[in-house]
Design a protein around this motif. Structure first.
Motif, short mmCIF file in Angstrom:
data_model
loop_
_atom_site.label_atom_id
_atom_site.label_comp_id
_atom_site.label_asym_id
_atom_site.label_seq_id
_atom_site.Cartn_x
_atom_site.Cartn_y
_atom_site.Cartn_z
N LYS A 180 35.57 -47.46 -23.38
CA LYS A 180 35.92 -46.04 -23.40
C LYS A 180 34.68 -45.17 -23.57
CE LYS A 180 40.65 -46.22 -25.13
NZ LYS A 180 41.54 -45.88 -26.27
N GLU A 181 33.75 -45.58 -24.43
CA GLU A 181 32.52 -44.81 -24.62
C GLU A 181 31.69 -44.78 -23.35
OE1 GLU A 181 30.30 -46.21 -27.95
OE2 GLU A 181 31.84 -45.65 -29.40
N ILE A 182 31.57 -45.92 -22.68
CA ILE A 182 30.81 -45.98 -21.43
C ILE A 182 31.48 -45.11 -20.37
CG2 ILE A 182 30.11 -47.49 -19.53
CD1 ILE A 182 29.73 -49.69 -21.65
N TRP A 183 32.81 -45.21 -20.28
CA TRP A 183 33.56 -44.40 -19.30
C TRP A 183 33.34 -42.92 -19.55
CZ3 TRP A 183 36.17 -45.09 -14.87
CH2 TRP A 183 36.99 -44.07 -14.44
N ASN A 184 33.46 -42.51 -20.81
CA ASN A 184 33.30 -41.09 -21.13
C ASN A 184 31.87 -40.61 -20.89
OD1 ASN A 184 35.97 -40.62 -21.82
ND2 ASN A 184 35.66 -41.24 -23.94
N SER A 185 30.88 -41.46 -21.15
CA SER A 185 29.50 -41.01 -20.98
C SER A 185 29.08 -40.99 -19.51
CB SER A 185 28.55 -41.90 -21.78
OG SER A 185 28.50 -43.20 -21.21
N GLU A 186 29.62 -41.88 -18.68
CA GLU A 186 29.19 -41.97 -17.30
C GLU A 186 30.07 -41.19 -16.33
OE1 GLU A 186 26.36 -43.34 -16.25
OE2 GLU A 186 25.88 -43.88 -18.30
N VAL A 187 31.36 -41.14 -16.55
CA VAL A 187 32.28 -40.53 -15.59
C VAL A 187 32.64 -39.10 -15.99
CG1 VAL A 187 34.56 -40.72 -14.54
CG2 VAL A 187 33.18 -42.76 -14.90
N MET A 188 32.86 -38.86 -17.24
CA MET A 188 33.30 -37.54 -17.66
C MET A 188 32.17 -36.52 -17.73
SD MET A 188 36.42 -37.75 -17.81
CE MET A 188 37.72 -38.94 -17.90
N ASP A 189 30.92 -36.98 -17.78
CA ASP A 189 29.77 -36.08 -17.76
C ASP A 189 29.48 -35.73 -16.30
OD1 ASP A 189 27.56 -34.59 -18.37
OD2 ASP A 189 26.27 -36.31 -18.84
N GLU A 190 29.54 -34.45 -15.96
CA GLU A 190 29.43 -34.04 -14.56
C GLU A 190 28.08 -34.35 -13.95
OE1 GLU A 190 30.69 -30.09 -13.70
OE2 GLU A 190 32.49 -30.27 -14.92
N GLU A 191 27.00 -34.21 -14.70
CA GLU A 191 25.67 -34.48 -14.16
C GLU A 191 25.49 -35.96 -13.86
OE1 GLU A 191 22.76 -32.89 -16.77
OE2 GLU A 191 23.42 -30.83 -16.50
N LYS A 192 25.92 -36.80 -14.77
CA LYS A 192 25.80 -38.24 -14.55
C LYS A 192 26.75 -38.70 -13.45
CE LYS A 192 24.11 -39.91 -18.97
NZ LYS A 192 24.39 -40.81 -20.09
N TRP A 193 27.94 -38.10 -13.38
CA TRP A 193 28.90 -38.49 -12.36
C TRP A 193 28.39 -38.13 -10.96
CZ3 TRP A 193 32.03 -41.85 -10.95
CH2 TRP A 193 32.89 -41.66 -9.88
N ALA A 194 27.66 -37.03 -10.84
CA ALA A 194 27.10 -36.66 -9.55
C ALA A 194 26.14 -37.74 -9.06
CB ALA A 194 26.41 -35.31 -9.64
N GLN A 195 25.28 -38.22 -9.95
CA GLN A 195 24.35 -39.28 -9.58
C GLN A 195 25.09 -40.59 -9.32
OE1 GLN A 195 21.80 -37.57 -8.67
NE2 GLN A 195 20.29 -38.78 -9.77
N ASN A 196 26.05 -40.92 -10.16
CA ASN A 196 26.78 -42.18 -10.00
C ASN A 196 27.60 -42.18 -8.71
OD1 ASN A 196 25.74 -43.15 -12.39
ND2 ASN A 196 27.51 -42.55 -13.60
N SER A 197 28.16 -41.04 -8.34
CA SER A 197 28.96 -41.00 -7.11
C SER A 197 28.07 -41.17 -5.88
CB SER A 197 29.76 -39.71 -7.03
OG SER A 197 28.91 -38.60 -6.91
N LYS A 198 26.85 -40.62 -5.93
CA LYS A 198 25.92 -40.82 -4.82
C LYS A 198 25.53 -42.28 -4.70
CE LYS A 198 23.84 -36.24 -5.04
NZ LYS A 198 22.62 -35.49 -5.38
N ALA A 199 25.27 -42.92 -5.83
CA ALA A 199 24.91 -44.34 -5.81
C ALA A 199 26.09 -45.19 -5.34
CB ALA A 199 24.45 -44.79 -7.19
N LEU A 200 27.29 -44.86 -5.79
CA LEU A 200 28.48 -45.59 -5.38
C LEU A 200 28.73 -45.44 -3.88
CD1 LEU A 200 30.83 -47.28 -6.49
CD2 LEU A 200 32.08 -45.16 -6.85
#
Length: 54
Positions: A12-32
């Motif tokens: 849950k902590e990893i999910w909230n830190s990586e997906v719910m944070d908009e700046e990190k999610w923007a980078q993660n979605s590009k990588a995905l």
């Protein structure tokens, strides 16, 4: 072992830190998206690469 966390809490902590944070999610979605495009292109070349040969 005073602060032992269950695996569910860690996920849950990893999910909230990586997906719910908009700046990190923007980078993660590009990588995905890049990894997905690469995987699809590898599958297409493995299955239909002989049809692309000249």
């Amino acid at each position: 072992m005073a602060n032992a966390k269950s695996p569910v809490e860690v996920v849950k902590e990893i999910w909230n830190s990586e997906v719910m944070d908009e700046e990190k999610w923007a980078q993660n979605s590009k990588a995905l998206r890049a990894v997905g495009l690469f995987a699809v292109s590898v599958l297409l070349m493995r299955n239909f690469g002989d049809l692309m040969a000249i």
